[in-house]
Motif scaffolding. Structure first.
Motif, PDB file in Angstrom:
ATOM      1  N   TYR A 317       0.820  -1.216   0.000  1.00 38.44           N
ATOM      2  CA  TYR A 317       0.000   0.000   0.000  1.00 38.44           C
ATOM      3  C   TYR A 317       0.853   1.265   0.000  1.00 38.44           C
ATOM      4  CZ  TYR A 317      -3.634  -3.370   0.684  1.00 38.44           C
ATOM      5  OH  TYR A 317      -4.465  -4.449   0.495  1.00 38.44           O
ATOM      6  N   GLU A 318       2.067   1.174   0.530  1.00 42.14           N
ATOM      7  CA  GLU A 318       3.009   2.289   0.419  1.00 42.14           C
ATOM      8  C   GLU A 318       3.519   2.403  -1.018  1.00 42.14           C
ATOM      9  OE1 GLU A 318       4.143   4.311   3.574  1.00 42.14           O
ATOM     10  OE2 GLU A 318       2.069   3.634   3.387  1.00 42.14           O
ATOM     11  N   PHE A 319       3.814   1.259  -1.611  1.00 35.24           N
ATOM     12  CA  PHE A 319       4.359   1.226  -2.972  1.00 35.24           C
ATOM     13  C   PHE A 319       3.405   1.854  -3.973  1.00 35.24           C
ATOM     14  CE2 PHE A 319       5.069  -0.731  -7.107  1.00 35.24           C
ATOM     15  CZ  PHE A 319       6.443  -0.636  -7.255  1.00 35.24           C
ATOM     16  N   ILE A 320       2.132   1.483  -3.906  1.00 37.94           N
ATOM     17  CA  ILE A 320       1.176   1.997  -4.905  1.00 37.94           C
ATOM     18  C   ILE A 320       0.861   3.478  -4.683  1.00 37.94           C
ATOM     19  CG2 ILE A 320       0.157  -0.265  -5.353  1.00 37.94           C
ATOM     20  CD1 ILE A 320      -2.224   0.521  -3.615  1.00 37.94           C
ATOM     21  N   LYS A 321       1.205   3.999  -3.482  1.00 39.94           N
ATOM     22  CA  LYS A 321       1.055   5.436  -3.237  1.00 39.94           C
ATOM     23  C   LYS A 321       2.280   6.220  -3.716  1.00 39.94           C
ATOM     24  CE  LYS A 321      -0.009   5.115   1.183  1.00 39.94           C
ATOM     25  NZ  LYS A 321      -0.375   5.483   2.572  1.00 39.94           N
ATOM     26  N   GLY A 322       3.293   5.496  -4.158  1.00 39.09           N
ATOM     27  CA  GLY A 322       4.502   6.158  -4.646  1.00 39.09           C
ATOM     28  C   GLY A 322       5.550   6.420  -3.589  1.00 39.09           C
ATOM     29  N   VAL A 323       5.366   5.853  -2.391  1.00 36.28           N
ATOM     30  CA  VAL A 323       6.340   6.053  -1.317  1.00 36.28           C
ATOM     31  C   VAL A 323       7.604   5.237  -1.611  1.00 36.28           C
ATOM     32  CG1 VAL A 323       6.810   5.724   1.143  1.00 36.28           C
ATOM     33  CG2 VAL A 323       4.542   6.477   0.387  1.00 36.28           C
ATOM     34  N   ARG A 324       8.768   5.867  -1.446  1.00 35.67           N
ATOM     35  CA  ARG A 324      10.045   5.188  -1.627  1.00 35.67           C
ATOM     36  C   ARG A 324      11.008   5.666  -0.544  1.00 35.67           C
ATOM     37  NH1 ARG A 324       6.802   3.319  -4.566  1.00 35.67           N
ATOM     38  NH2 ARG A 324       6.941   2.839  -6.800  1.00 35.67           N
ATOM     39  N   SER A 325      11.944   4.804  -0.180  1.00 34.30           N
ATOM     40  CA  SER A 325      12.980   5.185   0.785  1.00 34.30           C
ATOM     41  C   SER A 325      14.307   5.335   0.062  1.00 34.30           C
ATOM     42  CB  SER A 325      13.120   4.115   1.875  1.00 34.30           C
ATOM     43  OG  SER A 325      11.911   3.968   2.597  1.00 34.30           O
ATOM     44  N   GLY A 326      15.176   6.174   0.602  1.00 29.14           N
ATOM     45  CA  GLY A 326      16.501   6.355   0.027  1.00 29.14           C
ATOM     46  C   GLY A 326      17.486   5.373   0.630  1.00 29.14           C
ATOM     47  N   TYR A 327      18.695   5.346   0.078  1.00 27.61           N
ATOM     48  CA  TYR A 327      19.718   4.450   0.602  1.00 27.61           C
ATOM     49  C   TYR A 327      20.310   4.961   1.911  1.00 27.61           C
ATOM     50  CZ  TYR A 327      19.381   2.030  -3.845  1.00 27.61           C
ATOM     51  OH  TYR A 327      18.917   1.325  -4.931  1.00 27.61           O
ATOM     52  N   ASP A 328      19.826   6.110   2.363  1.00 29.73           N
ATOM     53  CA  ASP A 328      20.215   6.597   3.688  1.00 29.73           C
ATOM     54  C   ASP A 328      19.260   6.096   4.768  1.00 29.73           C
ATOM     55  OD1 ASP A 328      18.023   8.042   2.846  1.00 29.73           O
ATOM     56  OD2 ASP A 328      18.772   9.981   3.571  1.00 29.73           O
ATOM     57  N   LEU A 329      18.338   5.199   4.420  1.00 34.58           N
ATOM     58  CA  LEU A 329      17.414   4.626   5.396  1.00 34.58           C
ATOM     59  C   LEU A 329      18.192   4.054   6.572  1.00 34.58           C
ATOM     60  CD1 LEU A 329      14.393   3.781   5.955  1.00 34.58           C
ATOM     61  CD2 LEU A 329      14.997   1.564   4.947  1.00 34.58           C
ATOM     62  N   ASN A 330      17.748   4.358   7.776  1.00 35.17           N
ATOM     63  CA  ASN A 330      18.454   3.899   8.969  1.00 35.17           C
ATOM     64  C   ASN A 330      17.470   3.262   9.940  1.00 35.17           C
ATOM     65  OD1 ASN A 330      20.577   3.433  10.685  1.00 35.17           O
ATOM     66  ND2 ASN A 330      21.012   5.589  11.117  1.00 35.17           N
ATOM     67  N   ALA A 331      17.981   2.491  10.871  1.00 27.69           N
ATOM     68  CA  ALA A 331      17.146   1.895  11.913  1.00 27.69           C
ATOM     69  C   ALA A 331      16.698   2.977  12.884  1.00 27.69           C
ATOM     70  CB  ALA A 331      17.928   0.817  12.652  1.00 27.69           C
ATOM     71  N   VAL A 332      15.417   2.934  13.262  1.00 27.74           N
ATOM     72  CA  VAL A 332      14.865   3.884  14.245  1.00 27.74           C
ATOM     73  C   VAL A 332      14.188   3.059  15.336  1.00 27.74           C
ATOM     74  CG1 VAL A 332      13.409   5.905  14.608  1.00 27.74           C
ATOM     75  CG2 VAL A 332      14.465   5.528  12.365  1.00 27.74           C
ATOM     76  N   PRO A 333      14.929   2.686  16.397  1.00 25.28           N
ATOM     77  CA  PRO A 333      14.403   1.758  17.405  1.00 25.28           C
ATOM     78  C   PRO A 333      13.171   2.256  18.147  1.00 25.28           C
ATOM     79  CG  PRO A 333      16.510   2.692  18.099  1.00 25.28           C
ATOM     80  CD  PRO A 333      16.341   3.053  16.664  1.00 25.28           C
ATOM     81  N   GLY A 334      13.016   3.574  18.286  1.00 26.97           N
ATOM     82  CA  GLY A 334      11.869   4.116  19.019  1.00 26.97           C
ATOM     83  C   GLY A 334      10.798   4.696  18.123  1.00 26.97           C
ATOM     84  N   LEU A 335      10.743   4.271  16.871  1.00 26.13           N
ATOM     85  CA  LEU A 335       9.798   4.825  15.905  1.00 26.13           C
ATOM     86  C   LEU A 335       8.352   4.653  16.364  1.00 26.13           C
ATOM     87  CD1 LEU A 335       9.755   6.076  12.990  1.00 26.13           C
ATOM     88  CD2 LEU A 335       9.365   3.750  12.167  1.00 26.13           C
ATOM     89  N   ARG A 336       7.585   5.752  16.330  1.00 26.62           N
ATOM     90  CA  ARG A 336       6.178   5.702  16.718  1.00 26.62           C
ATOM     91  C   ARG A 336       5.282   5.459  15.508  1.00 26.62           C
ATOM     92  NH1 ARG A 336       4.236   7.976  21.580  1.00 26.62           N
ATOM     93  NH2 ARG A 336       5.893   8.479  23.062  1.00 26.62           N
ATOM     94  N   LEU A 337       4.166   4.833  15.741  1.00 23.45           N
ATOM     95  CA  LEU A 337       3.219   4.574  14.661  1.00 23.45           C
ATOM     96  C   LEU A 337       2.744   5.895  14.066  1.00 23.45           C
ATOM     97  CD1 LEU A 337       1.622   2.364  13.161  1.00 23.45           C
ATOM     98  CD2 LEU A 337      -0.213   2.692  14.816  1.00 23.45           C
ATOM     99  N   GLY A 338       2.798   6.003  12.730  1.00 14.32           N
ATOM    100  CA  GLY A 338       2.394   7.217  12.045  1.00 14.32           C
ATOM    101  C   GLY A 338       3.558   8.120  11.696  1.00 14.32           C
ATOM    102  N   GLU A 339       4.733   7.850  12.318  1.00 16.87           N
ATOM    103  CA  GLU A 339       5.922   8.656  11.997  1.00 16.87           C
ATOM    104  C   GLU A 339       6.591   8.123  10.733  1.00 16.87           C
ATOM    105  OE1 GLU A 339       7.509  10.137  16.389  1.00 16.87           O
ATOM    106  OE2 GLU A 339       8.517   8.485  15.364  1.00 16.87           O
ATOM    107  N   ARG A 340       7.290   9.007  10.042  1.00 17.14           N
ATOM    108  CA  ARG A 340       8.075   8.608   8.857  1.00 17.14           C
ATOM    109  C   ARG A 340       9.510   9.061   9.049  1.00 17.14           C
ATOM    110  NH1 ARG A 340       5.069   4.727   6.777  1.00 17.14           N
ATOM    111  NH2 ARG A 340       2.934   5.379   6.414  1.00 17.14           N
TER     112      ARG A 340
END
Length: 340
Positions: A317-340
């Motif tokens: 569902y992210e893909f068909i919306k056109g969402v993409r991540s860069g190669y700088d994607l990093n781990a975010v251990p405390g990521l909250r739901l709804g955050e990007r």
């Protein structure tokens, strides 16, 4: 989108090394999971350093097997998705690093996916009629959330735990009564031999936020009961402790969920996360929903625990919306739901 979208997904947020191939967010072509439970049981819980090392050893193996099981090559997939948070930072980094390398080497789009969003999306795999909006109770070792799923990828958190997550409380109580790790399945099994009304444990409520949870006081009440029995020389019946504790947790989870549906006018409820495989919880939630005319959804137990198929479902569902991540994607251990 008329063309089929096939996604290679990777999950390594805690102690399962997993890879899956998912088509159109609903069809699982393969789902490979390497569990570390036996290893961590020796220590009474997940040891982050050991988990990370195991992920490094197994990540390439599960990815290769997922592709073989799906009878596909890397060139056949449209994107690579990976959990980037929340979770154990070292464990997450193994999956994220592998996904970036695979995506770069195969020249495929990369998508970073939220772990809890994956758990919610597990419901789409086996319930073809389920579409937003609906409400979802997420219960796992690290999270207890009551969520209004407004649309694919759009969430409103109605309530969350203020201290221990439900699964965390299960593990701590299981350890206290000598059951060991993992606590949830062992308490669930033992509870069938006990009386859920034997011991009056507390059910926490908050006046300022009726949907929030708290299980720390309940855990302390169990420990106090065990200490009191020991000091008085009274016999402890582990099955009664397990059943009474579990009933207190279930009463709160079901009660908060039903209150949310009543106040919000919701007619559909899903559950997700590792604790959603608890048989007593499923039965209680199903009965409560049936009584109120609410449609109830839940994944199979294998899709409740950490797996990559759920990440592939969310990624579609992210893909068909056109969402993409860069190669700088990093781990975010405390990521909250709804955050990007």
């Amino acid at each position: 989108m008329s063309k089929d979208v096939t996604i290679l997904a990777i999950e390594s947020s805690c102690d399962e090394t997993a890879a899956a191939v998912v088509r159109n967010g609903r069809e699982v072509l393969s789902n490979v999971i390497h569990s570390q439970i036996d290893l961590h049981t020796l220590y009474g819980g997940v040891v982050p350093e050991i988990a990370s090392r195991q992920h490094i050893e197994k990540i390439n193996q599960v990815v290769e097997k997922a592709l073989v099981d799906a009878s596909l090559s890397l060139q056949d997939v449209d994107a690579v998705a990976v959990t980037y948070g929340p979770g154990l930072v070292g464990a997450l980094l193994v999956g994220v690093s592998a996904a970036k390398a695979i995506a770069y080497g195969a020249d495929k789009p990369l998508l970073g996916i939220h772990h809890i969003e994956g758990h919610i999306s597990a419901n789409y795999i086996e319930n073809p009629d389920l579409k937003p909006p609906f409400h979802c109770l997420v219960v796992s070792g690290g999270h207890t959330h009551l969520v209004h799923v407004k649309d694919y990828g759009e969430y409103e958190i109605l309530g969350r735990t203020r201290d221990d997550a439900a699964g965390e409380a299960f593990d701590k109580v299981a350890r206290a009564i000598g059951l060991g790790y993992p606590g949830g399945p062992k308490i669930d099994k033992l509870s069938y031999e006990g009386n859920p009304q034997a011991i009056a444990f507390p059910r926490a409520k908050f006046e300022d936020s009726v949907y929030d949870f708290s299980f720390s006081g309940l855990k302390s009440a169990v420990l106090n009961y065990l200490n009191s029995c020991e000091m008085k020389g009274e016999t402890v019946v582990p099955a009664d402790v397990a059943a009474s504790f579990q009933q207190a947790v279930i009463d709160v989870l079901v009660g908060h969920s039903m209150e949310a549906l009543k106040r919000c006018g919701g007619t559909r409820l899903a559950i997700a996360g590792g604790v959603a495989s608890n048989k007593h919880l499923r039965e209680a939630m199903e009965a409560a929903c049936r009584e109120r005319g609410i449609a109830f959804y839940h994944p199979s137990p294998i899709l409740c625990t950490d797996n990559a198929a759920m990440i592939g479902a969310a990624a579609y569902y992210e893909f068909i919306k056109g969402v993409r991540s860069g190669y700088d994607l990093n781990a975010v251990p405390g990521l909250r739901l709804g955050e990007r």
